[in-house]
Structure formats: structure tokens, C-alpha cells
Design a protein around this motif. Structure first.
Motif, PDB file in Angstrom:
ATOM      1  N   UNK A  64       1.227   5.945  31.064  1.00 20.23           N
ATOM      2  CA  UNK A  64       1.863   5.499  32.306  1.00 20.23           C
ATOM      3  C   UNK A  64       1.667   3.999  32.473  1.00 20.23           C
ATOM      4  N   UNK A  65       2.522   3.400  33.303  1.00 18.71           N
ATOM      5  CA  UNK A  65       2.377   1.980  33.621  1.00 18.71           C
ATOM      6  C   UNK A  65       1.950   1.886  35.077  1.00 18.71           C
ATOM      7  N   UNK A  66       0.797   1.275  35.298  1.00 10.79           N
ATOM      8  CA  UNK A  66       0.230   1.144  36.629  1.00 10.79           C
ATOM      9  C   UNK A  66       0.866  -0.046  37.334  1.00 10.79           C
ATOM     10  N   UNK A  67       1.066   0.084  38.650  1.00  9.43           N
ATOM     11  CA  UNK A  67       1.641  -1.003  39.438  1.00  9.43           C
ATOM     12  C   UNK A  67       0.847  -1.165  40.721  1.00  9.43           C
TER      13      UNK A  67
ATOM     14  N   UNK B 130       4.668   3.190  37.837  1.00 10.78           N
ATOM     15  CA  UNK B 130       6.083   2.838  37.773  1.00 10.78           C
ATOM     16  C   UNK B 130       6.877   4.133  37.628  1.00 10.78           C
ATOM     17  N   UNK B 131       7.967   4.247  38.380  1.00  7.18           N
ATOM     18  CA  UNK B 131       8.823   5.437  38.331  1.00  7.18           C
ATOM     19  C   UNK B 131       9.471   5.565  36.955  1.00  7.18           C
ATOM     20  N   UNK B 132       9.752   6.797  36.565  1.00 12.18           N
ATOM     21  CA  UNK B 132      10.304   7.060  35.228  1.00 12.18           C
ATOM     22  C   UNK B 132      11.636   6.359  34.997  1.00 12.18           C
ATOM     23  N   UNK B 133      12.394   6.120  36.072  1.00 11.51           N
ATOM     24  CA  UNK B 133      13.687   5.449  35.934  1.00 11.51           C
ATOM     25  C   UNK B 133      13.546   3.972  35.594  1.00 11.51           C
TER      26      UNK B 133
ATOM     27  N   UNK C  28      12.743  -0.523  31.564  1.00 12.58           N
ATOM     28  CA  UNK C  28      12.943  -1.922  31.946  1.00 12.58           C
ATOM     29  C   UNK C  28      11.618  -2.684  31.968  1.00 12.58           C
ATOM     30  N   UNK C  29      10.573  -2.053  32.493  1.00 11.75           N
ATOM     31  CA  UNK C  29       9.266  -2.705  32.574  1.00 11.75           C
ATOM     32  C   UNK C  29       8.689  -2.901  31.175  1.00 11.75           C
TER      33      UNK C  29
END
Length: 63
Positions: A20-23, A49-52, A56-57
Motif C-alpha cells: 500500500x501507499x501511505x498518505x 492512497x485509494x486504489x483508483x 498515478x502516484x
């Protein structure tokens, strides 16, 4: 072909974990007196970060 450059603003805002990507969390820096305790408590935990937006991230981070 030149190397991909990381977008430095994104590098400061996101941390990449195993899957996962933490924000960061919005709405918790000031004017906290009018927000309920429950609302502030829910803002505390880790946010991801949301899967959608993951693709992009990752592109911004060069992952």
C-alpha cells in the motif's frame, strides 16, 4: 534514454509500503476546537492512497 525523475513534491507526501501507499490526512492541522472528538480520533489512524489513484502516484514516485 534518460533516467526517470521522481516528482519531489510527491516523494515528500507519500511513503511506499509492501502493498500500500501511505498518505497524510487532511483537516487535522488547525481549527480543531469545532471538530468533534470522534472526528479527530478517526483522522488519527493510517490513511492509504485509494486504489483508483495508486497507478498515478506510483508513476510520480517512479516505482
Amino acid at each position: 534514454m534518460p533516467k526517470m525523475k521522481t516528482l519531489r513534491g510527491a516523494a515528500k507526501r507519500f511513503k511506499v509500503g509492501k502493498n500500500k501507499i501511505k498518505r497524510g490526512s487532511a483537516f487535522r492541522s488547525h481549527i480543531l476546537t469545532k471538530k468533534s472528538a470522534e472526528r479527530k480520533r478517526n483522522l488519527r489512524g493510517p490513511h492509504y492512497v485509494d486504489s483508483t489513484n495508486v497507478a498515478a502516484v506510483k508513476k510520480m514516485l517512479g516505482v
